[in-house]
Design an enzyme around this catalytic site. Structure first.
Site, mmCIF file in Angstrom:
data_model
loop_
_atom_site.group_PDB
_atom_site.id
_atom_site.type_symbol
_atom_site.label_atom_id
_atom_site.label_comp_id
_atom_site.label_asym_id
_atom_site.label_seq_id
_atom_site.Cartn_x
_atom_site.Cartn_y
_atom_site.Cartn_z
ATOM 1 N N ASP A 384 -14.931 13.047 -52.030
ATOM 2 C CA ASP A 384 -15.732 13.364 -50.847
ATOM 3 C C ASP A 384 -17.059 12.614 -50.895
ATOM 4 O OD1 ASP A 384 -17.182 14.463 -48.760
ATOM 5 O OD2 ASP A 384 -16.461 16.496 -49.122
ATOM 6 N N HIS A 414 -13.858 13.915 -46.802
ATOM 7 C CA HIS A 414 -14.593 15.064 -46.268
ATOM 8 C C HIS A 414 -13.903 15.532 -44.988
ATOM 9 C CE1 HIS A 414 -18.169 17.615 -45.847
ATOM 10 N NE2 HIS A 414 -18.079 17.387 -44.549
#
Length: 519
Positions: A384, A414
């Site tokens: 992420d 994400h």
């Protein structure tokens, strides 16, 4: 910025075209991945962690939790958590997932039909509830009238479970959130998007913006939903930084929450660290611009409580958050603290501006994590780019709390978690959290049935259980001061068909059943 998006679009289109030439697949992927790495390097996007794993990347998922009865049941019956998302580059690239899911325009609301309720709050403010009432493609809407396995929680009925969707802290409705609405509708859930004050076109009727982790408005919205739909189970899903609001709500309400279960996709666990850790240049500038455009819409109304012109000149999200909600300096602190205020009246969050450290004392998502009393699934990815490294994950929380479960994947970016399917692509995190809700519902029903069948707690305890799980009669939310006394069987009360009601004082004396899934 527009030129960059055009470049990315051309790159993706060229890649898809060349990949259709089967024999050159390997060389095309390898060549295009090198070009993309150079593009990331030019745009100052982190890519070193992905250079050796761009081609034929295979994801892994780790379940980290305390070994309780509920956790074991989820691991045994939630198939999505046992089969992590699998896809090939470029779909697995974290930056391309962010560009396609979070930044790319949403078009016609993702094919979902919404209707809006504006909810008037106690202080005169307004929050909006966008109900997903159907799909524009009728064939897609009736695609899954009966979910596989015959699970009861997500089936189509007049009392379908309500899923409260909380967007990110910027209030932006993303393609990721809209696709979640679409899948939830197909599986028989009733999605509703919660918009904070001034977000999503919601009018700002009071000169007040919601702080990062202030759940006051969400508490009223959830109480309203429970009052209007007393026979429907209430669930909640947060996206990205919107987890700061959901986790704060769960912590402050504790066992007084009306939610049955919750899930956080790519959550932000440490708000202060997230603001103080610089985001990649491209994402930071995009978020900063969006935040300023949002704030400038209400510049006249907010001038009475903050220096809007100064805020609009900020060059970081951290500085904006400070100027909006925190004291400017120690001299101003003294002035603020000595303003006219009745010492007998409690101070609200909006009365006095704290300093930066004090602001996070009241707004950290996990400040009251030990009070959470409903199961919470957190879906995170190690790659992420918008959340600090996985080393900052609160591992001790998941290892010691019976209510928190972590699904950590090696890829997913994400709020991406793209996976390839025979008929196209899908979102693994969406399927995982919705199946998780169904499994939790099955577990609670089995536990309740077991309690009644065994009769080990006696007649009065059974009567108390009926009172705690009744859904036909709307109830007022208990005061926070008694939430520790109500720490038994909070979530199950929404799942039963029984409608008995016992006065709270009697209920406290007769109800003695202990939840086995917390042991």
């Amino acid at each position: 910025m527009c030129g960059f998006f055009l470049l990315v679009l051309l790159l993706i289109a060229l890649t898809v075209f060349l990949l259709s030439c089967g024999k050159s697949h390997y060389f095309v992927v390898k060549g295009m991945s090198r070009v993309w790495i150079m593009t990331c390097w030019t745009l100052k996007l982190p890519h070193s962690a992905y250079m050796n794993t761009l081609i034929d990347k295979r994801s892994e998922v780790k379940i980290i939790c305390k070994p309780t009865a509920l956790a074991n049941y989820i691991k045994q019956h939630c198939e999505a958590l046992a089969h992590p998302p699998q896809a090939r580059w470029p779909r697995t690239d974290p930056h391309l997932q962010i560009l396609s899911n979070l930044i790319w325009p949403t078009g016609d609301d993702g094919g979902v039909i919404f209707t809006r309720d504006n909810l008037l709050l106690e202080d005169g403010g307004i929050v909006a509830l966008d109900w997903a009432v159907g799909l524009k493609d009728l064939k897609a809407q009736t695609k899954k009238e009966h979910p596989p396995g015959g699970r009861a929680l997500g089936c189509h009925s007049i009392n379908s479970p309500i899923v409260i969707l909380i967007p990110n802290a910027l209030g932006k409705i993303t393609r990721h959130l809209l696709s979640l609405c679409r899948l939830a509708l197909q599986q028989g859930f009733y999605p509703v998007i919660f918009h904070r004050r001034g977000h999503g076109g919601c009018p700002l009727t009071t000169p007040r913006y919601q702080q990062f982790g202030d759940p006051t408005d969400l508490v009223q919205a959830v109480a309203y939903l429970q009052y209007r739909h007393p026979s429907s189970a209430l669930l909640a899903i947060s996206e990205g930084s919107g987890s700061g609001l959901l986790l704060s709500y769960l912590g402050e309400c504790g066992s007084s929450s009306y939610l049955v279960a919750a899930a956080c996709i790519s959550p932000v666990f440490h708000g202060q660290v997230w603001f103080e850790t610089p985001l990649p240049w491209l994402y930071h500038e995009a978020a900063l611009l969006y935040r300023k455009l949002q704030l400038s819409r209400y510049a006249t109304a907010l001038n009475s409580i903050m220096e809007v012109e100064k805020i609009l000149r900020c060059r970081s999200l951290k500085d904006m958050e400070k100027l909006m909600f925190c004291k400017a300096n120690m001299h101003d602190n003294d002035k603020t603290d000595t303003t006219d205020h009745d010492p007998l009246q409690p101070r609200s969050r909006s009365c006095v501006k704290p300093d930066w450290a004090g602001y996070w004392d009241h707004n950290e998502p996990l400040r009251d994590a030990d009070e959470v009393a409903v199961p919470v699934l957190c879906v995170c990815s190690s790659d992420d780019p918008l959340v600090p490294a996985s080393s900052t994950l609160p591992m001790s929380l998941f290892q010691n709390s019976p209510y928190f479960l972590l699904a950590l994947t090696s890829s997913g970016s994400h709020c991406g978690f793209i996976q390839e399917k025979p008929g196209g692509t899908g979102c693994w995190s969406h399927e995982a959290v919705l199946e998780y809700f169904q499994v939790v519902g099955d577990f609670f029903k089995a536990e309740e049935k077991k309690c009644f069948m065994e009769g080990s707690v006696g007649h009065y305890a059974v009567q108390g259980l009926k009172a705690r799980t009744g859904t036909a009669v709307p109830r007022k939310r208990r005061a926070v001061v008694i939430r520790r006394e109500r720490s038994v069987l909070g979530p199950q009360r929404q799942l039963s068909a029984h409608s008995g009601l016992v006065p709270f004082e009697e209920e406290q004396n007769t109800f003695t059943w202990n939840r086995s899934y917390t042991r």
